[in-house]
Enzyme design. Sequence first.
Site, PDB file in Angstrom:
ATOM      1  N   ASP A 170      49.061  52.549  26.717  1.00 29.12           N
ATOM      2  CA  ASP A 170      49.077  51.088  26.845  1.00 29.12           C
ATOM      3  C   ASP A 170      47.955  50.701  27.800  1.00 29.12           C
ATOM      4  OD1 ASP A 170      49.905  48.519  26.360  1.00 29.12           O
ATOM      5  OD2 ASP A 170      51.953  48.798  27.070  1.00 29.12           O
TER       6      ASP A 170
ATOM      7  N   GLY B 235      58.953  48.082  32.944  1.00 30.37           N
ATOM      8  CA  GLY B 235      60.080  47.920  32.018  1.00 30.37           C
ATOM      9  C   GLY B 235      59.757  48.411  30.613  1.00 30.37           C
ATOM     10  N   THR B 236      58.626  47.951  30.073  1.00 29.08           N
ATOM     11  CA  THR B 236      58.258  48.310  28.697  1.00 29.08           C
ATOM     12  C   THR B 236      58.232  49.833  28.531  1.00 29.08           C
ATOM     13  OG1 THR B 236      56.864  46.342  28.627  1.00 29.08           O
ATOM     14  CG2 THR B 236      56.450  48.011  26.929  1.00 29.08           C
TER      15      THR B 236
ATOM     16  N   ASP C  90      54.723  49.267  21.886  1.00 27.37           N
ATOM     17  CA  ASP C  90      55.096  48.054  21.155  1.00 27.37           C
ATOM     18  C   ASP C  90      54.181  47.878  19.945  1.00 27.37           C
ATOM     19  OD1 ASP C  90      52.728  46.938  22.200  1.00 27.37           O
ATOM     20  OD2 ASP C  90      53.789  46.157  23.943  1.00 27.37           O
TER      21      ASP C  90
ATOM     22  N   ASP D  65      40.812  31.123  58.826  1.00 25.43           N
ATOM     23  CA  ASP D  65      41.729  30.421  57.897  1.00 25.43           C
ATOM     24  C   ASP D  65      41.750  31.079  56.519  1.00 25.43           C
ATOM     25  OD1 ASP D  65      39.251  29.784  56.953  1.00 25.43           O
ATOM     26  OD2 ASP D  65      39.572  27.617  56.916  1.00 25.43           O
TER      27      ASP D  65
ATOM     28  N   LYS E 116      60.581  46.823  19.424  1.00 25.46           N
ATOM     29  CA  LYS E 116      61.662  46.172  20.185  1.00 25.46           C
ATOM     30  C   LYS E 116      62.175  44.995  19.379  1.00 25.46           C
ATOM     31  CE  LYS E 116      59.352  45.378  23.917  1.00 25.46           C
ATOM     32  NZ  LYS E 116      58.756  45.025  25.192  1.00 25.46           N
TER      33      LYS E 116
ATOM     34  N   ARG F 132      46.042  38.671  30.662  1.00 23.35           N
ATOM     35  CA  ARG F 132      47.229  38.492  29.818  1.00 23.35           C
ATOM     36  C   ARG F 132      47.451  37.034  29.436  1.00 23.35           C
ATOM     37  NH1 ARG F 132      51.314  42.071  33.324  1.00 23.35           N
ATOM     38  NH2 ARG F 132      49.828  41.460  34.937  1.00 23.35           N
ATOM     39  N   GLN F 133      46.781  36.117  30.154  1.00 22.28           N
ATOM     40  CA  GLN F 133      46.894  34.691  29.803  1.00 22.28           C
ATOM     41  C   GLN F 133      45.723  34.331  28.891  1.00 22.28           C
ATOM     42  OE1 GLN F 133      48.047  31.923  32.905  1.00 22.28           O
ATOM     43  NE2 GLN F 133      48.294  33.625  34.338  1.00 22.28           N
TER      44      GLN F 133
ATOM     45  N   ASP G 159      53.047  47.064  34.421  1.00 18.81           N
ATOM     46  CA  ASP G 159      53.260  46.082  35.493  1.00 18.81           C
ATOM     47  C   ASP G 159      54.616  46.380  36.137  1.00 18.81           C
ATOM     48  OD1 ASP G 159      53.648  43.869  37.063  1.00 18.81           O
ATOM     49  OD2 ASP G 159      52.893  42.430  35.622  1.00 18.81           O
TER      50      ASP G 159
HETATM   51  C1  R5P Z   1      51.623  43.726  27.237  1.00 18.51           C
HETATM   52  O1  R5P Z   1      51.142  43.143  26.293  1.00 18.51           O
HETATM   53  C2  R5P Z   1      50.931  44.833  27.940  1.00 18.51           C
HETATM   54  O2  R5P Z   1      50.161  45.591  27.063  1.00 18.51           O
HETATM   55  C3  R5P Z   1      51.926  45.717  28.677  1.00 18.51           C
HETATM   56  O3  R5P Z   1      52.764  46.336  27.720  1.00 18.51           O
HETATM   57  C4  R5P Z   1      52.749  44.930  29.643  1.00 18.51           C
HETATM   58  O4  R5P Z   1      51.938  44.153  30.485  1.00 18.51           O
HETATM   59  C5  R5P Z   1      53.593  45.875  30.481  1.00 18.51           C
HETATM   60  O5  R5P Z   1      54.380  45.114  31.331  1.00 18.51           O
HETATM   61  P1  R5P Z   1      55.673  45.727  32.061  1.00 18.51           P
HETATM   62  O6  R5P Z   1      55.249  47.008  32.705  1.00 18.51           O
HETATM   63  O7  R5P Z   1      56.035  44.656  33.064  1.00 18.51           O
HETATM   64  O8  R5P Z   1      56.727  45.923  31.030  1.00 18.51           O
END
Ligand code: R5P
Length: 311
Positions: free
Chosen positions: A217, A224-225, A167, A34, A191, A93-94, A221
């Site tokens: 960085d 996009g960034t 960023d 399970d 941004k 991240r949380q 994830d």
């Molecule tokens: C955000 O604070 C992190 O440092 C990364 O910039 C973020 O998690 C990247 O996310 P994604 O690749 O989805 O834009």
Amino acid sequence: MKIMTGNSNLPLARAIAAYLEIPLTNASVRRFADEEVFVEINENVRGEDVFVVQSTSYPTNDNLMELLICIDALRRASAKRITAVMPYFGYARQDRKPGPRTPISAKLVANLITTAGADRVLAVDLHAGQIQGFFDIPTDNLYAAPTMAADIQARYGDGELMVVSPDVGGVVRARALAKRLNNAPLAIVDKRRDKPGQSEVMNIIGDVKGRTCIMIDDIIDSGGTLCNAAQALMDAGAASVTAYISHGVLTGAAVQRVTNSALKELVITDSILATEATRDTDRIRVLTIAPLIGEAMRRIADESSVSSLFD
Ligand code: R5P
């Protein structure tokens, strides 16, 4: 010392064990029908200094549960000291309440790891340094920057380097890398969305014209960034843009997005096990941090300085 591992990143655990010239502890971390996690340690760990290597990457909750149950098994087997080695700390991240009635899940995860019985934590490039304070047990936060800096010098050292933070929040990290690269100049991608509903505008702070841009960085994830920032840098006249990222979370279509982007190359570490898609593209390269983690573990076991690894 002994090294035990969950299933999240076996190649990394094996590489750390090889660095330390210690075999992995004989244990089985498996599932009942399970999907309950079951752990069995097949050798004596009584009185031992045990390090459990487990990234809480995808599938995050399963890997977290494996870590907690490994720690519980070790505690009940009378290990003297248990260190949770988390090359990637999921839920990081949380780390604050983004709005009313939302959780601080990074703190909850820290509580779970402590309650399970960990005596120490060893992490790499925590999303925010303050997460160390979420634990009331000693927590070491390692930096991949020296490993990255050596690779940047070897591959891109001939160019006119410029370190770029994708960023405003990442400036401290970017500045630390720039310092390691003979005080390379710094640029920031800012941004802005002036009004809700309007598309984001990327402003580049710093003159990147003709520069070999190195973006840094902690996490990629969706991609996009980074991909948007890479395009903005190329539009501003950069000679090339390469990204160095500690943790390749790379969900959904991220690998495809990177492959189709203006990035010359994405360099990640092996804190998270690379997926097949990541291994299959030549646009993504993986640097190992096994020696970094192994050396930190050796120093923790010897009770010698970990911070001097970064001098
Ligand atoms: C955000 O604070 C992190 O440092 C990364 O910039 C973020 O998690 C990247 O996310 P994604 O690749 O989805 O834009």
